[in-house]
Design an enzyme around this catalytic site. Structure first.
Site, PDB file in Angstrom:
ATOM      1  N   ASP A 122       0.605   3.657   1.947  1.00 27.25           N
ATOM      2  CA  ASP A 122       0.519   4.358   3.237  1.00 27.25           C
ATOM      3  C   ASP A 122       1.710   4.003   4.126  1.00 27.25           C
ATOM      4  O   ASP A 122       2.645   3.344   3.695  1.00 27.25           O
ATOM      5  CB  ASP A 122      -0.812   4.028   3.928  1.00 27.25           C
ATOM      6  N   ASP A 143       2.044   2.031   6.797  1.00 29.41           N
ATOM      7  CA  ASP A 143       2.247   0.603   7.044  1.00 29.41           C
ATOM      8  C   ASP A 143       2.867  -0.066   5.827  1.00 29.41           C
ATOM      9  O   ASP A 143       3.760  -0.896   5.945  1.00 29.41           O
ATOM     10  CB  ASP A 143       0.910  -0.077   7.352  1.00 29.41           C
ATOM     11  N   ASP A 153       0.828  -1.202   0.000  1.00 32.76           N
ATOM     12  CA  ASP A 153       0.000   0.000   0.000  1.00 32.76           C
ATOM     13  C   ASP A 153       0.864   1.254   0.000  1.00 32.76           C
ATOM     14  O   ASP A 153       2.012   1.233   0.427  1.00 32.76           O
ATOM     15  CB  ASP A 153      -0.877   0.022   1.260  1.00 32.76           C
TER      16      ASP A 153
END
Ligand code: 0RA
Length: 651
Positions: A517, A519, A515
């Site tokens: 993002d 994380d 992803d």
């Protein structure tokens, strides 16, 4: 020679033959002299000039070197040494020229004048300043000596523009002797990558030079518009400071640094410093005449041999080893070791693939002998520290044996379950690694989407869940017990750690798909760290990639448009100033359906992949430790100052 006797017919011999080499060969084949005509070669010009001043410093006559990148693209290197001799040659082929002019216009002239007052350090950089002159469009030299300031100019290709002449007196105060060389690289030579110096490259090299030459002050100034800065390097502790600097991002096992020097009458010198940290990786950095020997060589070999022997002797003498015949291996002892092995010698031989391995055999026993004596002394004098090192090595040995067991378990599992592939792997049908790709996909749901989006013939999908173990902190035995890691090792099929064999890799593209993002970027960094530590050859072979799912989507009419990043969004807006639709920021892979994921990220025709390269193993080693280690402060510093330069790691 007379043909029938093979004897000289007169006493005219080799000593009388003067081969005058002009600078033409350098311009014809620059690569032979500076390695390349790219950015590396361009910077080589600076190293060459700086090395001459460093030689003057090593001889004890120079305490400050200035390197200035001028606003007009030139580079000025000044020192406060004795000044290159300027008196004219009274006779011979160079009659009437100053020694300085000979140094600047005759190939390999460096060491051949000035008696034994001037020894060229040689090696890769030791090609001489005449090479810099040959590859410059213009060069200006100023020498302060005997109360006078002398100057001379050279044109394109090193052509002298007049003689060395007095242009005034030396300043009455401050620096009264010294040499200043200013050159402007020839753009017709460096046409591929240009003639613009990179401040960071110069700074890194100058800092290393300052560490290697205790006390030497090196001042870097950038006068180029918008990039103005001045940085001074000076290390009173020399290599002790170097080792502390390298360990600063880690946690030293103790504060003391072991350091020793030695010299013999053959001109061999060594300066060594070492300190352990609580980490698990080995960082031995060798230098010969100030040149980094990435591939090691005789000096590093001698050090390693002595280190293993001294530590084992000590541990045994102090009854720290339980089993009579149980030795610590070199690897156990070097776990968490940071060491600098800096040697100086006449006529260094650089060997190996990248000419970065020291080949001079006598250096091995020289370093070995000094280390045997001095390190043993140091251990005796510092029992608390010595104990800690031995304890650490013993626990490394235990971990090594546990890791061996764990590896055997992984191997056994593979052997038992037929083809042995992990349950979660959706393999491709092709068995040709050259066309096979493995996508490591974060999360089961995105994994499902990716399975639909792939080309099942050449693309395999391995979903991984959660955060895989932080490999910098975890020892290999723990790491190998982790399910995600086991699945990864099995899927790639080429082993792990020292058993890793890149030729067995089942895929020549291993692609991290995470992803966009926080994380996601964490997992990506963890994966890269794992590959760097345990499958280094996979990185070096260029088999590791990062997929780039788009960051934004918007609509043009009825059609959905995906934009890779902010730059793509800006370009899109520039082309369509009247675009009124919202931009959606895509957080997760889960927000796309399989057709979208295929089009933007997986399909080889339409996707973009970032290839991960490890240009400098030592540099990467540090980056990984800072990013993954325990020291939050240095991590933050590192990311804020270097964010733009670590694009390969893409955190
Ligand atoms: C030979 C002899 C002497 C100085 C140097 C070379 C010298 C070379 C370079 C190159 C860059 N900076 C330098 N500084 C000095 C000195 C001979 C004498 O004065 O006795």
């Amino acid at each position: 020679m007379s043909a029938d006797t093979d004897q000289p017919t007169t006493d005219y011999g080799a000593k009388d033959i003067q081969v005058l080499e002009g600078l033409d060969p350098v311009r014809k084949r620059p690569g032979m002299y500076i390695g390349s005509t790219g950015l590396a070669g361009l910077h080589h010009l600076i190293w060459e000039v700086v090395d001459n001043s460093v030689d003057e410093a090593m001889a004890g006559h120079c305490s400050r070197i200035g390197v200035t990148l001028l606003a007009d693209g030139g580079c000025e290197v000044s020192d406060d040494g004795r000044g290159i001799p300027v008196d004219p040659y009274p006779s011979g082929p160079h009659k009437g020229k100053s020694a300085a002019e000979v140094v600047l216009t005759v190939l390999h002239a460096g060491g051949k004048f000035g008696g034994d007052g001037y020894k060229v350090s040689g090696g890769l950089h030791g090609v001489g300043v005449s090479v810099v002159n040959a590859l410059s469009e213009r060069l200006h030299i100023e020498i302060d000596r005997d109360g006078k300031r002398y100057a001379q100019d050279y044109g394109k290709g090193g052509e002298p523009q007049g003689k060395m002449s007095v242009i005034g007196d030396t300043p009455k105060r401050g620096r009264t002797t010294g040499t200043t060389v200013t050159f402007w690289p020839d753009p017709t030579i460096f046409h591929a990558e240009g003639t613009e110096f990179v401040a960071r490259t110069v700074l890194e090299r100058l800092q290393t030079m300052a560490f290697l030459n205790k006390g030497l002050e090196i001042v870097f100034t950038d006068q180029r518009e918008g990039r103005e800065q001045t940085v001074t390097y000076q290390y009173k502790g020399g290599l002790v400071d170097f080792v502390k600097h390298l360990n600063a991002s880690k946690e030293p096992l103790f504060a003391k640094v072991c350091q020793y020097e030695d010299a013999d009458d053959e001109g061999q010198m060594l300066d060594i410093a070492l300190q352990w940290n609580t980490g698990y990786h080995e960082g031995i950095h060798g230098y010969a005449n100030g040149i980094s020997t990435i591939e090691g060589g005789m000096h590093v070999e001698g050090f390693r041999t002595a280190l293993t022997s001294v530590m084992n002797k000590y541990a045994r003498a102090k009854n720290l080893l339980k089993e009579k015949d149980d030795n610590l291996t070199g690897e156990d002892i070097r776990e968490g070791l940071t060491a600098i092995i800096s040697v100086k010698l006449r006529e260094p031989q650089f060997e190996g693939q990248t000419k970065a391995k020291l080949g001079n055999v006598p250096m091995r026993s020289f370093v070995q002998k000094a280390t045997n004596e001095r390190l043993a002394e140091w251990l005796d004098e510092n029992p608390t520290e010595a104990n800690k090192v031995v304890k650490k090595a013993i626990s490394a040995a235990q971990a090594r044996m546990a890791a061996k067991k764990a590896r055997e378990t992984v191997r056994r599992k593979t052997a038992l379950s037929g083809a042995g592939m992990p349950d979660k792997l959706r393999d491709c049908s092709s068995r040709d690694p050259g066309e096979s790709e493995l996508f490591i996909v974060e999360g089961d749901s995105a994994g499902g989407t990716a399975i639909n989006a792939r080309d099942p013939r050449t693309q395999a999908i391995l979903p991984i869940r959660g955060k895989i173990l932080n490999v910098e902190r975890a020892r290999i035995d723990k790491m190998l017990k982790n399910n995600e890691i086991q699945a990864l090792i099995t899927a790639i099929g080429a082993g792990v750690g020292e058993d890793f064999n890149v030729e067995k890799a089942r895929y020549h593209k291993v692609i991290a798909l995470c992803d966009a993002d926080v994380d996601g970027s964490h997992i990506r960094t963890l994966l890269l760290t794992f590959f760097f530590r345990q499958m280094r050859d996979l990185v070096e072979a260029g088999y590791i990639y990062i997929a780039q799912p788009p960051l934004y989507s918007t609509e043009v009419g009825k059609e959905k448009v995906y934009l890779k990043d902010d730059a793509a969004k800006d370009r899109f807006l520039a082309e369509r100033p009247n675009h009124r639709k919202e931009f959606q920021r895509l957080k997760g892979l889960g927000e796309m359906d399989w057709e979208e994921l295929r089009a933007t990220t997986i399909n080889a025709e339409t996707r973009t992949l970032l290839q991960v390269t490890v240009a400098e193993a030592a540099e990467a080693d540090m980056i990984m430790s800072v990013l993954m280690g325990d020291d939050v402060e240095s991590r933050r510093n590192f990311i804020t100052t270097n964010a733009r330069d670590v694009r390969n790691l893409d955190f």
